[in-house]
Design an enzyme around this catalytic site. Structure first.
Site, short mmCIF file in Angstrom:
data_model
loop_
_atom_site.label_atom_id
_atom_site.label_comp_id
_atom_site.label_asym_id
_atom_site.label_seq_id
_atom_site.Cartn_x
_atom_site.Cartn_y
_atom_site.Cartn_z
N GLN A 163 0.83 -1.20 0.00
CA GLN A 163 0.00 0.00 0.00
C GLN A 163 0.86 1.26 0.00
O GLN A 163 0.59 2.22 0.71
CB GLN A 163 -0.94 -0.01 1.22
CG GLN A 163 -1.89 -1.17 1.20
CD GLN A 163 -2.77 -1.22 2.44
OE1 GLN A 163 -2.84 -0.28 3.22
NE2 GLN A 163 -3.46 -2.33 2.63
N CYS A 164 1.88 1.26 -0.82
CA CYS A 164 2.86 2.35 -0.88
C CYS A 164 2.79 3.01 -2.25
O CYS A 164 2.41 2.38 -3.23
CB CYS A 164 4.25 1.74 -0.64
SG CYS A 164 5.63 2.88 -0.80
N GLY A 165 3.17 4.25 -2.31
CA GLY A 165 3.24 4.93 -3.60
C GLY A 165 4.20 4.26 -4.56
O GLY A 165 4.07 4.40 -5.78
#
Length: 160
Positions: free
Chosen positions: A34-36
């Site tokens: 769930q990271c950029g």
């Protein structure tokens, strides 16, 4: 420093000896779902598919130490990687990369290749370490470095 001396559990719980990768060029990455930077999974898989037969292996180590961006269980992480990015490279159980509970592998990686200004901390998800065929770190790359930008360094190592 031999960084391939560790036994680490894969997402399915099976133990994996990193020494199995001796003789290969190894790219180690701390990952998060769930990271950029999560779309880098696609580039990592592309490198693995393109150069795996020539001796490259990508090893993913999920970590939840940065903004709680890897909250899932091993099953959830594996399903996410496969469904969204078609990941076939080895992905291990969630680990810590910083602090007193950092995995010994990451303690050694950070010692062998400190970051900017000599820092031993991992700054964020998708920090990458490139190892030669002897298990020695030859480069550390920032999370912002896209996998496709590592291609020339990987090729140079594969051809050496």
């Amino acid at each position: 420093m031999d960084l391939l001396k560790y036994e680490m559990p894969l997402l399915n719980g099976e133990s994996c000896s990193l020494s199995d990768y001796r003789g290969k060029v190894v790219l180690i990455v701390n990952t998060a779902s769930q990271c950029g930077f999560t779309p880098q999974y696609k580039g990592l898989e592309s490198l693995y598919e393109k150069y795996g037969e020539k001796g490259l292996v990508v090893l993913g180590f999920p970590c939840d130490q940065f903004g709680h961006q890897e909250p899932g269980s091993s099953d959830e992480i594996g399903a996410f990687c496969e469904k969204n990015y078609g990941v076939t490279f080895p992905v291990f159980e969630k680990i810590d990369v910083n602090g007193d509970t950092a995995a010994p592998l990451y303690q050694d990686l950070k010692s062998a290749a400190p970051g900017v200004l000599g820092t031993k901390k991992i700054k964020w998800n998708f920090t990458k370490f490139l190892l030669n065929r002897r298990g020695e770190v030859i480069a550390r790359y920032a999370p912002t470095t896209k996998p496709e930008n590592l291609e020339s360094a990987i090729l140079a190592e594969l051809e050496s």
